[in-house]
Design an enzyme around this catalytic site. Structure first.
Site, PDB file in Angstrom:
ATOM      1  N   CYS A 334       0.803  -1.233   0.000  1.00 46.62           N
ATOM      2  CA  CYS A 334       0.000   0.000   0.000  1.00 46.62           C
ATOM      3  C   CYS A 334       0.838   1.287   0.000  1.00 46.62           C
ATOM      4  O   CYS A 334       0.588   2.185  -0.826  1.00 46.62           O
ATOM      5  CB  CYS A 334      -0.959   0.027   1.180  1.00 46.62           C
ATOM      6  SG  CYS A 334      -1.644  -1.568   1.643  1.00 46.62           S
ATOM      7  N   ARG A 363       7.081 -10.928   5.623  1.00 46.69           N
ATOM      8  CA  ARG A 363       6.554 -10.780   6.970  1.00 46.69           C
ATOM      9  C   ARG A 363       7.157 -11.843   7.868  1.00 46.69           C
ATOM     10  O   ARG A 363       7.206 -13.023   7.498  1.00 46.69           O
ATOM     11  CB  ARG A 363       5.023 -10.906   6.983  1.00 46.69           C
ATOM     12  CG  ARG A 363       4.325  -9.871   6.115  1.00 46.69           C
ATOM     13  CD  ARG A 363       2.825 -10.082   6.100  1.00 46.69           C
ATOM     14  NE  ARG A 363       2.176  -9.183   5.163  1.00 46.69           N
ATOM     15  CZ  ARG A 363       0.880  -9.199   4.877  1.00 46.69           C
ATOM     16  NH1 ARG A 363       0.095 -10.080   5.468  1.00 46.69           N
ATOM     17  NH2 ARG A 363       0.363  -8.355   4.007  1.00 46.69           N
ATOM     18  N   GLN A 381       1.684 -10.930  -3.515  1.00 44.31           N
ATOM     19  CA  GLN A 381       0.285 -10.505  -3.432  1.00 44.31           C
ATOM     20  C   GLN A 381      -0.176  -9.944  -4.771  1.00 44.31           C
ATOM     21  O   GLN A 381       0.559  -9.190  -5.419  1.00 44.31           O
ATOM     22  CB  GLN A 381       0.112  -9.424  -2.364  1.00 44.31           C
ATOM     23  CG  GLN A 381       0.150  -9.935  -0.939  1.00 44.31           C
ATOM     24  CD  GLN A 381      -0.210  -8.848   0.055  1.00 44.31           C
ATOM     25  OE1 GLN A 381       0.265  -7.727  -0.047  1.00 44.31           O
ATOM     26  NE2 GLN A 381      -1.055  -9.166   1.020  1.00 44.31           N
ATOM     27  N   ASP A 383      -1.997  -7.510  -5.419  1.00 44.07           N
ATOM     28  CA  ASP A 383      -2.598  -6.295  -4.879  1.00 44.07           C
ATOM     29  C   ASP A 383      -3.071  -5.359  -5.983  1.00 44.07           C
ATOM     30  O   ASP A 383      -2.507  -5.328  -7.078  1.00 44.07           O
ATOM     31  CB  ASP A 383      -1.564  -5.526  -4.049  1.00 44.07           C
ATOM     32  CG  ASP A 383      -1.742  -5.762  -2.562  1.00 44.07           C
ATOM     33  OD1 ASP A 383      -2.817  -6.239  -2.160  1.00 44.07           O
ATOM     34  OD2 ASP A 383      -0.803  -5.478  -1.809  1.00 44.07           O
ATOM     35  N   HIS A 385      -4.720  -1.129  -5.948  1.00 47.07           N
ATOM     36  CA  HIS A 385      -5.236   0.018  -5.191  1.00 47.07           C
ATOM     37  C   HIS A 385      -5.949   0.932  -6.176  1.00 47.07           C
ATOM     38  O   HIS A 385      -5.377   1.325  -7.186  1.00 47.07           O
ATOM     39  CB  HIS A 385      -4.095   0.729  -4.470  1.00 47.07           C
ATOM     40  CG  HIS A 385      -3.418  -0.150  -3.466  1.00 47.07           C
ATOM     41  ND1 HIS A 385      -2.295  -0.886  -3.773  1.00 47.07           N
ATOM     42  CD2 HIS A 385      -3.734  -0.439  -2.178  1.00 47.07           C
ATOM     43  CE1 HIS A 385      -1.934  -1.593  -2.706  1.00 47.07           C
ATOM     44  NE2 HIS A 385      -2.785  -1.335  -1.728  1.00 47.07           N
ATOM     45  N   LYS A 465     -14.166  -3.706   5.593  1.00 49.14           N
ATOM     46  CA  LYS A 465     -13.709  -4.597   4.530  1.00 49.14           C
ATOM     47  C   LYS A 465     -14.719  -5.698   4.251  1.00 49.14           C
ATOM     48  O   LYS A 465     -15.582  -6.018   5.080  1.00 49.14           O
ATOM     49  CB  LYS A 465     -12.361  -5.222   4.883  1.00 49.14           C
ATOM     50  CG  LYS A 465     -12.384  -6.169   6.071  1.00 49.14           C
ATOM     51  CD  LYS A 465     -10.996  -6.756   6.324  1.00 49.14           C
ATOM     52  CE  LYS A 465     -11.001  -7.648   7.576  1.00 49.14           C
ATOM     53  NZ  LYS A 465      -9.668  -8.245   7.819  1.00 49.14           N
ATOM     54  N   HIS A 511      -8.396  -0.870  -1.296  1.00 45.60           N
ATOM     55  CA  HIS A 511      -7.373  -1.919  -1.270  1.00 45.60           C
ATOM     56  C   HIS A 511      -8.045  -3.209  -1.740  1.00 45.60           C
ATOM     57  O   HIS A 511      -9.045  -3.627  -1.154  1.00 45.60           O
ATOM     58  CB  HIS A 511      -6.835  -2.128   0.144  1.00 45.60           C
ATOM     59  CG  HIS A 511      -6.300  -0.888   0.792  1.00 45.60           C
ATOM     60  ND1 HIS A 511      -4.963  -0.693   1.047  1.00 45.60           N
ATOM     61  CD2 HIS A 511      -6.927   0.218   1.260  1.00 45.60           C
ATOM     62  CE1 HIS A 511      -4.788   0.471   1.652  1.00 45.60           C
ATOM     63  NE2 HIS A 511      -5.978   1.043   1.789  1.00 45.60           N
TER      64      HIS A 511
END
Length: 645
Positions: A334, A363, A381, A383, A385, A465, A511
């Site tokens: 992000c 992580r 990921q 991802d 945005h 979410k 997201h």
């Protein structure tokens, strides 16, 4: 008089104080027998809890979700009692309810053996047959510490000692066994019985690798023997489908001590991984996304601005350079995305901007939490945005939901559940902002006529979410995709766009992830299909094998022609009997096995066989290419490619 209000809107009056069990008995003998506990004004209590004033009461039975949790919690205590009877020197520590069951950690010098589980189970059944009443007792904290120390239960004493002074401690007694617990519990041990102890494991005290190692016993418990039998059958099937076993069998990936929690992809596994990326890239481009890429290592200041340094630092890999700058491997994509958004002036005419990234994130997960592809320290990921105006927010949410559901359908997941999570207790932003964000998410779902369940208070600290939960071929649920709506990160990074009247406004930030972790989604796919991946995903779609050396050149030629058409094909020209080759390639779960002998060479054909043994006869190479490409284009599942195979 005490008035008890019931869930159906009716009420009952009693002359004086009454227990939950008494309320159940006043409704009917069947309910009285089935009662495990009660919910009084929203709080779970024991069945013998006394009601001295008016209250709203719901009777909890094994049919309720809370009832099943009570059964599992009480079965954990039942197991601990059996262990203490058989192995009195053992210390009892912590035993919570987990998905589908429970565990308890024990401190014991001699290790438990698999055969000990049978003895413990047998003792548990004897305690069930005794139908011991379960009662709650209250004790002062300091008194409780001394009580457990006197019994040799040092771990229980340490747990209680960490509770603030002056607080009362609740204990639960059943026969000769007493344990620390908030409760509630079932009324007597005779309410239990449908359980099975499943495995042994090691566990650090309080999950800290710096503490001593304990022994953990896992078990499962259900409302009745029928449910237990069905679960054990699912468990057996899950073991057959375990992606770690299949990954080794199919030569897809491996893990090494050199990089714990990171995947070493072998050629076939990487081919599957690339198929996921290629597929998603095509779907995103068609949906108006642009693809970007941000650095893996970024300065500490970025993570301080985003809030990750303050809230997530313990899970981040960090490093310091010679000039004393602190950097972190990104745990999220992000902040990098917002940094890219801020590059150049944005106008309302530019929005929405849909910015996708296949970002590698890192992580720190405890070693004991790592689990194959399902939980790793280094993963990718999918991802995205989306930056839009408040007016565009609900429509963009709807488009994301539509895309998610369409993607899951292509991968064979037709049963998808939506869970809506609203504002948590610890959050940023005012209530008016949260009302707006939650309204947009719910509005998108409602406009599509979709069902969803609530996860109250489980939203992210910056916004509500939606979670997308996939149900696989054997009935397990996997939370994969997410959609979060955020007005807070744009605020923290001072992201803006130029409005129609020349002013500035904050964009809304959505997201979005569909697969979530590509590594984890790969593991889910392998288990969903039991390794029998549909043709379009299979790392090797076909193998051409000769019967004798006389057909080797022709077999290789067929292989090359199939590859040139865009198919993933291998040849097997080993000097082995063709039956041996077929068996080996069937175990590798190759969708199409192509055999060539003298007759096929003479006719310019191949004999076609599916991995389930179906014989499709001989056909020309051209006809085969047409068939395979048609099946790939369907992205569906046919024949033995079904998830249940």
């Amino acid at each position: 008089m005490v008035q008890i209000n019931l869930p159906d809107g009716s009420s009952k009056r009693f002359d004086g104080p009454v227990t939950v069990a008494d309320v159940a008995a006043s409704i009917g003998s069947g309910l009285a027998k089935a009662t495990l506990a009660g919910e009084v004004d929203g709080r779970l209590v024991d069945a013998n809890h006394c009601l001295e004033s008016d209250a709203s009461v719901r009777i909890i039975t094994a049919r309720d979700e809370e009832g099943l949790d009570l059964i599992r919690h009480s079965t954990a205590h039942l197991m601990a009692q059996a262990v203490k009877r058989l192995f009195p020197e053992t210390q009892v520590t912590i035993g919570p309810v987990i998905e589908n069951g429970f565990y308890y950690d024990f401190a014991r010098e001699e290790p438990f053996r698999p055969e000990d589980l049978e003895a413990i189970e047998a003792e548990m059944q004897r305690i069930v047959a005794d139908d011991l009443p379960v009662s709650r007792e209250i004790m002062d904290r300091d008194e409780a510490v001394e009580f457990f120390r006197d019994q040799g239960e040092e771990y229980k004493a340490r747990i209680i000692a960490d509770i603030p002074a002056g607080e009362t401690i609740s204990l639960y007694r059943q026969g000769d066994f007493i344990d620390l617990c908030r409760g509630p519990h079932i009324p007597s041990t005779g309410k239990l019985g449908a359980f099975k102890l499943t495995k042994l494991a090691g566990a650090y005290w309080r999950g800290d690798a710096g503490n001593e190692m304990l022994q953990r016993i896992y078990g499962t418990a259900w409302a009745d023997k029928k449910q237990l039998k069905a679960f054990l059958k699912r468990l057996e099937e899950a073991e057959k489908r375990d992606h770690r076993r299949l990954g080794k069998q199919l030569d897809l990936f491996r893990f090494q001590d050199d990089a714990p929690g990171a995947v070493f992809w072998l050629p076939r596994g990487w081919a599957l991984f690339r198929q996921l990326i290629d597929y998603m890239r095509q779907r995103q481009e068609a949906a108006g996304y642009v693809e970007v890429n941000t650095p893996d290592v970024m300065d500490r200041s970025l993570w301080e601005t985003s809030g990750h340094w303050q809230n997530y630092h313990q899970h981040m890999f960090t490093t310091k350079t010679e000039d004393d700058r602190v950097f972190a491997l990104k745990p999220m994509n992000c902040p990098g995305s917002v940094s890219l958004y801020k590059h150049g002036l944005k106008s309302y005419r530019d929005l929405p901007i849909r910015m996708a990234e296949f970002g590698k994130v890192h992580r720190y997960e405890p070693s004991g939490a790592l689990h194959g592809l399902m939980r790793v320290r280094h993963f990718t990921q999918d991802d995205a945005h989306i930056y839009c105006t408040e007016e565009q927010m609900e429509e963009e949410c709807r488009k994301v939901i539509e895309l998610n559901l369409s993607v899951y359908k292509d991968f064979g997941f037709d049963d998808v559940r939506l869970k809506f999570a609203d504002r948590p207790e610890n959050r940023i932003g005012d209530d008016a902002t949260w009302d707006k964000l939650e309204g947009a998410l719910k509005g998108a779902i409602d406009a599509m006529g979709l069902d969803y369940t609530y996860n109250p208070g489980e939203g992210a600290f910056y916004g509500p979410k939606i979670e997308f939960v996939l149900r696989d071929a054997i009935g397990r649920d996997w939370q994969c995709g997410t959609l979060q709506v955020d007005l807070n990160l744009p605020e923290r990074f001072d992201a803006t766009y130029r409005t129609a009247d020349g002013g500035e406004a904050r964009p809304v930030m959505l997201h979005r992830a569909l697969f979530g972790s590509l590594e984890r989604f790969t593991g889910i796919l392998i288990e969903h299909y039991s390794g029998n991946l549909p043709l379009w995903l299979a790392p090797v779609q076909a193998v051409v094998m000769n019967i004798t050396d006389a057909q080797a050149d022709y077999a290789q030629d067929v292989c090359e022609r199939l590859r040139e058409s865009g198919l993933r094909v291998e040849s097997d020209l080993r000097n082995e009997k063709v039956g041996y080759k077929i068996r080996g390639r069937t175990l590798e779960k190759i969708p199409y096995l192509l055999i060539v002998g003298d007759r096929e060479v003479e006719r310019g054909q191949v004999a076609v066989r599916l991995r389930d043994g179906t014989d499709l006869g001989s056909m020309s190479v051209e006809a085969l290419v047409e068939r395979l490409h048609a099946e790939v284009a369907q992205r569906g599942v046919i024949g033995d490619n079904s998830p249940s195979a």
